[in-house]
Motif scaffolding. Structure first.
Motif, PDB file in Angstrom:
ATOM      1  N   GLU A 169       0.845  -1.201   0.000  1.00 25.56           N
ATOM      2  CA  GLU A 169       0.000   0.000   0.000  1.00 25.56           C
ATOM      3  C   GLU A 169       0.877   1.246   0.000  1.00 25.56           C
ATOM      4  N   LEU A 170       0.500   2.237  -0.814  1.00 26.00           N
ATOM      5  CA  LEU A 170       1.199   3.520  -0.852  1.00 26.00           C
ATOM      6  C   LEU A 170       0.393   4.559  -0.084  1.00 26.00           C
ATOM      7  N   VAL A 171       1.103   5.371   0.708  1.00 30.61           N
ATOM      8  CA  VAL A 171       0.478   6.483   1.428  1.00 30.61           C
ATOM      9  C   VAL A 171       1.306   7.724   1.161  1.00 30.61           C
ATOM     10  N   PRO A 172       0.718   8.918   1.315  1.00 30.86           N
ATOM     11  CA  PRO A 172       1.501  10.151   1.114  1.00 30.86           C
ATOM     12  C   PRO A 172       2.708  10.196   2.040  1.00 30.86           C
ATOM     13  N   ARG A 173       3.805  10.682   1.510  1.00 30.01           N
ATOM     14  CA  ARG A 173       5.045  10.729   2.291  1.00 30.01           C
ATOM     15  C   ARG A 173       4.870  11.594   3.535  1.00 30.01           C
ATOM     16  N   GLY A 174       5.396  11.102   4.665  1.00 34.52           N
ATOM     17  CA  GLY A 174       5.315  11.823   5.918  1.00 34.52           C
ATOM     18  C   GLY A 174       4.204  11.359   6.823  1.00 34.52           C
ATOM     19  N   ASN A 175       3.336  10.472   6.331  1.00 35.79           N
ATOM     20  CA  ASN A 175       2.232   9.975   7.159  1.00 35.79           C
ATOM     21  C   ASN A 175       2.675   8.940   8.182  1.00 35.79           C
ATOM     22  N   LEU A 176       3.849   8.347   7.979  1.00 28.04           N
ATOM     23  CA  LEU A 176       4.345   7.320   8.900  1.00 28.04           C
ATOM     24  C   LEU A 176       5.458   7.924   9.750  1.00 28.04           C
ATOM     25  N   GLN A 177       5.138   8.283  10.965  1.00 26.29           N
ATOM     26  CA  GLN A 177       6.103   8.894  11.866  1.00 26.29           C
ATOM     27  C   GLN A 177       6.518   7.898  12.934  1.00 26.29           C
ATOM     28  N   GLY A 178       7.837   7.795  13.167  1.00 22.32           N
ATOM     29  CA  GLY A 178       8.348   6.910  14.201  1.00 22.32           C
ATOM     30  C   GLY A 178       8.325   5.446  13.829  1.00 22.32           C
ATOM     31  N   ALA A 179       8.094   5.153  12.560  1.00 23.92           N
ATOM     32  CA  ALA A 179       8.025   3.756  12.129  1.00 23.92           C
ATOM     33  C   ALA A 179       9.413   3.257  11.743  1.00 23.92           C
ATOM     34  N   LEU A 180       9.619   1.956  11.892  1.00 29.99           N
ATOM     35  CA  LEU A 180      10.843   1.337  11.411  1.00 29.99           C
ATOM     36  C   LEU A 180      10.797   1.310   9.897  1.00 29.99           C
ATOM     37  N   SER A 181      11.810   1.870   9.259  1.00 33.73           N
ATOM     38  CA  SER A 181      11.856   1.935   7.797  1.00 33.73           C
ATOM     39  C   SER A 181      13.048   1.149   7.291  1.00 33.73           C
ATOM     40  N   PHE A 182      12.918   0.675   6.063  1.00 38.16           N
ATOM     41  CA  PHE A 182      13.962  -0.099   5.427  1.00 38.16           C
ATOM     42  C   PHE A 182      14.529   0.684   4.248  1.00 38.16           C
ATOM     43  N   GLY A 183      15.863   0.677   4.137  1.00 44.85           N
ATOM     44  CA  GLY A 183      16.481   1.271   2.967  1.00 44.85           C
ATOM     45  C   GLY A 183      16.075   0.518   1.712  1.00 44.85           C
ATOM     46  N   GLU A 184      16.156   1.193   0.596  1.00 48.72           N
ATOM     47  CA  GLU A 184      15.623   0.611  -0.639  1.00 48.72           C
ATOM     48  C   GLU A 184      16.743   0.358  -1.647  1.00 48.72           C
ATOM     49  N   PRO A 185      17.069  -0.896  -1.911  1.00 43.74           N
ATOM     50  CA  PRO A 185      18.025  -1.198  -2.972  1.00 43.74           C
ATOM     51  C   PRO A 185      17.495  -0.708  -4.322  1.00 43.74           C
ATOM     52  N   LEU A 186      18.383  -0.555  -5.273  1.00 47.85           N
ATOM     53  CA  LEU A 186      17.995  -0.065  -6.585  1.00 47.85           C
ATOM     54  C   LEU A 186      16.900  -0.933  -7.214  1.00 47.85           C
ATOM     55  N   LEU A 187      17.024  -2.251  -7.078  1.00 48.35           N
ATOM     56  CA  LEU A 187      16.047  -3.141  -7.684  1.00 48.35           C
ATOM     57  C   LEU A 187      14.681  -2.980  -7.039  1.00 48.35           C
ATOM     58  N   PHE A 188      14.639  -2.834  -5.728  1.00 40.97           N
ATOM     59  CA  PHE A 188      13.368  -2.644  -5.019  1.00 40.97           C
ATOM     60  C   PHE A 188      12.692  -1.357  -5.475  1.00 40.97           C
ATOM     61  N   ARG A 189      13.470  -0.281  -5.549  1.00 45.19           N
ATOM     62  CA  ARG A 189      12.901   1.011  -5.953  1.00 45.19           C
ATOM     63  C   ARG A 189      12.401   0.968  -7.401  1.00 45.19           C
ATOM     64  N   PHE A 190      13.161   0.311  -8.264  1.00 45.69           N
ATOM     65  CA  PHE A 190      12.765   0.215  -9.675  1.00 45.69           C
ATOM     66  C   PHE A 190      11.455  -0.553  -9.819  1.00 45.69           C
ATOM     67  N   LEU A 191      11.355  -1.707  -9.189  1.00 50.32           N
ATOM     68  CA  LEU A 191      10.136  -2.498  -9.296  1.00 50.32           C
ATOM     69  C   LEU A 191       8.953  -1.797  -8.631  1.00 50.32           C
ATOM     70  N   GLY A 192       9.206  -1.084  -7.532  1.00 55.30           N
ATOM     71  CA  GLY A 192       8.141  -0.330  -6.885  1.00 55.30           C
ATOM     72  C   GLY A 192       7.559   0.721  -7.811  1.00 55.30           C
ATOM     73  N   ASN A 193       8.434   1.395  -8.558  1.00 60.64           N
ATOM     74  CA  ASN A 193       7.974   2.411  -9.499  1.00 60.64           C
ATOM     75  C   ASN A 193       7.204   1.799 -10.657  1.00 60.64           C
ATOM     76  N   VAL A 194       7.718   0.691 -11.187  1.00 58.93           N
ATOM     77  CA  VAL A 194       7.079   0.048 -12.348  1.00 58.93           C
ATOM     78  C   VAL A 194       5.741  -0.576 -11.973  1.00 58.93           C
ATOM     79  N   LEU A 195       5.673  -1.231 -10.820  1.00 58.55           N
ATOM     80  CA  LEU A 195       4.489  -2.021 -10.472  1.00 58.55           C
ATOM     81  C   LEU A 195       3.369  -1.192  -9.855  1.00 58.55           C
ATOM     82  N   VAL A 196       3.716  -0.239  -8.972  1.00 52.03           N
ATOM     83  CA  VAL A 196       2.664   0.505  -8.256  1.00 52.03           C
ATOM     84  C   VAL A 196       2.855   2.011  -8.325  1.00 52.03           C
TER      85      VAL A 196
END
Length: 325
Positions: A169-196
């Motif tokens: 699920e995508l939400v507007p940036r900044g809506n998740l405060q204090g959450a554990l976040s994961f860095g995004e490898p190039l492949l993850f970011r590319f597929l995220g853009n293409v798929l959703v």
């Protein structure tokens, strides 16, 4: 009892040749039943611990006491962790079976895949490994065993990424405060853009548990492909670059990993891992153990495959794996 050093061995080769290479047992590469039983027990325990870890990503709750109470009172709640557990365990098993089958192909004695359960952790495991119990015959065998694990694991990572990101699920940036976040490898970011249509500048992604398991699969693939002596990438680099070239690349890669760790300060995720690599490497003066026939040519196809494997490292690696948004 002390043994005087052989004067015919050059001093710079003694540390390499002193590496404890097990005795080759040709035709005896099949693990014992006892080893398979132990591997099965560890697999089941790790499956349970990864399933418990998967509940965190399914529910979004970080309350350990609440999760323990939930499992004790409603054991069926563990089913919530299955999407993560099935995915991540399949990736790890494929990785280790890639190594195992390559060893069997070359009649190299090894153990079955041993999983390491780690209850109450981000993934529920410290990973898996096989123990090589006879030396590599030549650089081709070393290369094939080294590259087979990451490639087999990645064959499961890629479809898991597609399925998991598509279900996220995508939400507007900044809506998740204090959450554990994961860095995004190039492949993850590319597929995220293409798929959703994911763009980090405008979106945050609430990742599906399958996507998170695939993300950890990317991390496992990247770390194993680092061209450092003990790792799969170290085996590949030795087969491609030879003894001295691999040693230089190993030292450089480990030092760079230490520096990259501080990008995530105050959570230097790779620091402990890189320090352990330095300690184990220093024990043998950073030499990779030689193969029995070290001068056999690797061949152009394996060189190309090795370059593709290191390109995969770049696509899967993330400098800062964890942070709080």
């Amino acid at each position: 009892m002390n043994v005087a050093p052989n004067p015919e061995i050059p001093p710079d080769r003694r540390a390499e040749l002193a590496y404890p290479a097990p005795i080759a047992l040709h035709g005896a590469g099949v693990p014992s039943k006892k080893a398979w039983v132990l591997a099965g027990v560890l697999f089941i325990l790790t499956f349970l611990s990864t399933t418990y870890a998967g509940m965190f990503y399914a529910t979004g709750s970080a309350d350990i006491l609440f999760m323990v109470a939930l499992v004790l009172t409603h054991p069926s709640a563990l089913l919530l962790g299955l999407p993560f557990s099935f995915t991540f365990m399949a990736i790890l098993l494929a990785h280790e079976m890639g190594h195992f089958l390559a060893c069997r192909h070359y009649d190299i004695r090894c153990t079955p895949p041993f999983f390491i359960p780690l209850p109450i952790s981000l993934v529920g495991t410290l990973g898996a490994f096989i123990r090589i119990q006879s030396p590599f015959q030549n650089r081709k065998a070393l290369f094939d065993v080294g590259v087979s694990g990451p490639l087999a694991g990645f064959a499961f990572v890629l479809p898991s990424l597609v399925i998991g990101i598509s279900a996220s699920e995508l939400v507007p940036r900044g809506n998740l405060q204090g959450a554990l976040s994961f860095g995004e490898p190039l492949l993850f970011r590319f597929l995220g853009n293409v798929l959703v249509g994911y763009t980090p500048a405008t979106h945050d992604m609430i990742a599906h548990p399958i996507a998170i398991a695939a993300w950890f699969g990317l991390l496992v693939t990247a770390l194993n492909l680092l061209p450092i002596w003990q790792l799969d990438g170290g085996h590949i680099a030795y087969a491609m670059l030879g003894r001295m070239g691999q040693r230089r690349v190993s030292i450089l890669a480990t030092c760079l990993l230490v520096l990259v760790s501080f990008l995530g300060w105050p959570f230097p995720a790779y620091l402990l891992f890189s320090v352990l690599l330095l300690i184990f490497g220093a024990r043998f003066r950073f030499y990779h153990p030689p193969t029995l026939f070290d001068h056999e040519d690797l061949g152009k196809r394996r060189v190309i495959l090795g370059l593709l494997a290191f390109a995969l490292l770049i696509l899967c690696f993330t400098p800062v794996p964890f942070y709080f948004s």
